[in-house]
Design a protein around this motif. Structure first.
Motif, PDB file in Angstrom:
ATOM      1  N   ARG A  98      81.010  29.334 -12.291  1.00  0.00           N
ATOM      2  CA  ARG A  98      81.280  28.496 -13.461  1.00  0.00           C
ATOM      3  C   ARG A  98      81.239  29.381 -14.685  1.00  0.00           C
ATOM      4  O   ARG A  98      80.449  30.332 -14.764  1.00  0.00           O
ATOM      5  CB  ARG A  98      80.305  27.337 -13.560  1.00  0.00           C
ATOM      6  N   ILE A  99      82.116  29.090 -15.604  1.00  0.00           N
ATOM      7  CA  ILE A  99      82.220  29.846 -16.843  1.00  0.00           C
ATOM      8  C   ILE A  99      82.198  28.849 -17.982  1.00  0.00           C
ATOM      9  O   ILE A  99      82.935  27.868 -17.972  1.00  0.00           O
ATOM     10  CB  ILE A  99      83.520  30.675 -16.882  1.00  0.00           C
ATOM     11  N   PHE A 100      81.350  29.075 -18.954  1.00  0.00           N
ATOM     12  CA  PHE A 100      81.271  28.187 -20.105  1.00  0.00           C
ATOM     13  C   PHE A 100      82.214  28.673 -21.181  1.00  0.00           C
ATOM     14  O   PHE A 100      82.211  29.851 -21.541  1.00  0.00           O
ATOM     15  CB  PHE A 100      79.831  28.133 -20.637  1.00  0.00           C
ATOM     16  N   LYS A 101      83.052  27.786 -21.673  1.00  0.00           N
ATOM     17  CA  LYS A 101      84.012  28.112 -22.718  1.00  0.00           C
ATOM     18  C   LYS A 101      83.778  27.151 -23.877  1.00  0.00           C
ATOM     19  O   LYS A 101      83.433  25.998 -23.674  1.00  0.00           O
ATOM     20  CB  LYS A 101      85.450  27.929 -22.211  1.00  0.00           C
ATOM     21  N   PRO A 102      84.032  27.602 -25.103  1.00  0.00           N
ATOM     22  CA  PRO A 102      83.930  26.676 -26.234  1.00  0.00           C
ATOM     23  C   PRO A 102      85.016  25.615 -26.140  1.00  0.00           C
ATOM     24  O   PRO A 102      85.979  25.759 -25.388  1.00  0.00           O
ATOM     25  CB  PRO A 102      84.130  27.582 -27.457  1.00  0.00           C
ATOM     26  N   GLY A 103      84.870  24.552 -26.894  1.00  0.00           N
ATOM     27  CA  GLY A 103      85.792  23.426 -26.860  1.00  0.00           C
ATOM     28  C   GLY A 103      87.251  23.812 -26.986  1.00  0.00           C
ATOM     29  O   GLY A 103      87.617  24.691 -27.756  1.00  0.00           O
ATOM     30  N   ALA A 104      88.068  23.161 -26.211  1.00  0.00           N
ATOM     31  CA  ALA A 104      89.515  23.393 -26.240  1.00  0.00           C
ATOM     32  C   ALA A 104      90.164  22.359 -27.148  1.00  0.00           C
ATOM     33  O   ALA A 104      89.610  21.299 -27.403  1.00  0.00           O
ATOM     34  CB  ALA A 104      90.090  23.302 -24.839  1.00  0.00           C
ATOM     35  N   SER A 105      91.361  22.673 -27.609  1.00  0.00           N
ATOM     36  CA  SER A 105      92.052  21.788 -28.539  1.00  0.00           C
ATOM     37  C   SER A 105      92.620  20.547 -27.868  1.00  0.00           C
ATOM     38  O   SER A 105      92.910  19.559 -28.545  1.00  0.00           O
ATOM     39  CB  SER A 105      93.175  22.557 -29.243  1.00  0.00           C
ATOM     40  N   SER A 106      92.794  20.563 -26.546  1.00  0.00           N
ATOM     41  CA  SER A 106      93.332  19.414 -25.821  1.00  0.00           C
ATOM     42  C   SER A 106      92.919  19.525 -24.356  1.00  0.00           C
ATOM     43  O   SER A 106      92.563  20.615 -23.885  1.00  0.00           O
ATOM     44  CB  SER A 106      94.857  19.391 -25.935  1.00  0.00           C
ATOM     45  N   PRO A 107      92.993  18.426 -23.616  1.00  0.00           N
ATOM     46  CA  PRO A 107      92.647  18.491 -22.187  1.00  0.00           C
ATOM     47  C   PRO A 107      93.518  19.483 -21.402  1.00  0.00           C
ATOM     48  O   PRO A 107      93.001  20.215 -20.563  1.00  0.00           O
ATOM     49  CB  PRO A 107      92.860  17.057 -21.698  1.00  0.00           C
ATOM     50  N   ILE A 108      94.813  19.531 -21.680  1.00  0.00           N
ATOM     51  CA  ILE A 108      95.668  20.458 -20.931  1.00  0.00           C
ATOM     52  C   ILE A 108      95.323  21.909 -21.269  1.00  0.00           C
ATOM     53  O   ILE A 108      95.378  22.783 -20.415  1.00  0.00           O
ATOM     54  CB  ILE A 108      97.176  20.175 -21.128  1.00  0.00           C
ATOM     55  N   PHE A 109      94.926  22.161 -22.519  1.00  0.00           N
ATOM     56  CA  PHE A 109      94.522  23.521 -22.879  1.00  0.00           C
ATOM     57  C   PHE A 109      93.237  23.894 -22.139  1.00  0.00           C
ATOM     58  O   PHE A 109      93.096  25.025 -21.665  1.00  0.00           O
ATOM     59  CB  PHE A 109      94.344  23.642 -24.397  1.00  0.00           C
ATOM     60  N   ALA A 110      92.309  22.941 -21.999  1.00  0.00           N
ATOM     61  CA  ALA A 110      91.074  23.198 -21.238  1.00  0.00           C
ATOM     62  C   ALA A 110      91.403  23.483 -19.775  1.00  0.00           C
ATOM     63  O   ALA A 110      90.834  24.402 -19.172  1.00  0.00           O
ATOM     64  CB  ALA A 110      90.138  22.002 -21.351  1.00  0.00           C
TER      65      ALA A 110
END
Length: 114
Positions: A15-27
């Motif tokens: 698992r890798i933690f990433k900061p918030g994405a601008s949209s669900p598809i970008f995440a």
């Protein structure tokens, strides 16, 4: 991310933690990018790569391109996929993507605890 052999044997997971994405598809695209990068760095060779985001699978497998940050990320994903010439990116419904969905929920819980 889950790397499986067969239908039930989990060979590797991460698992890798990433900061918030601008949209669900970008995440979803970020997760796919990180997963492919993880496979390369771990010397894992996927045969099938599954995502429950049909819109992302269509964009990666198609000829879609514009000048957005998502398009740039899609191009990077395509470049990583070229490292796995035998691999196929396929859509799978969320009901059949239980391991990845459970890992995503765990990551959200851990993030909220911080």
């Amino acid at each position: 991310m889950v790397f499986m052999q067969g239908l039930s044997h989990i060979q590797e997971s991460a698992r890798i933690f990433k900061p918030g994405a601008s949209s669900p598809i970008f995440a979803e695209a970020q997760a796919l990018y990180e997963g492919l990068q993880w496979c390369l760095s771990s010397n894992l060779t996927p045969r099938f790569i599954f995502s429950d985001c049909i819109n992302l699978v269509s964009k990666v497998n198609g000829m879609w391109h514009d000048y957005s940050p998502l398009s740039t990320l899609i191009q990077q994903i395509r470049t990583f996929l070229s490292s796995f010439p035998e691999a196929t990116l396929m859509h799978v419904s969320r009901q059949h993507n239980g391991n990845a969905h459970a890992l995503a929920k765990l990551a959200l819980r851990l993030r909220d605890e911080v």
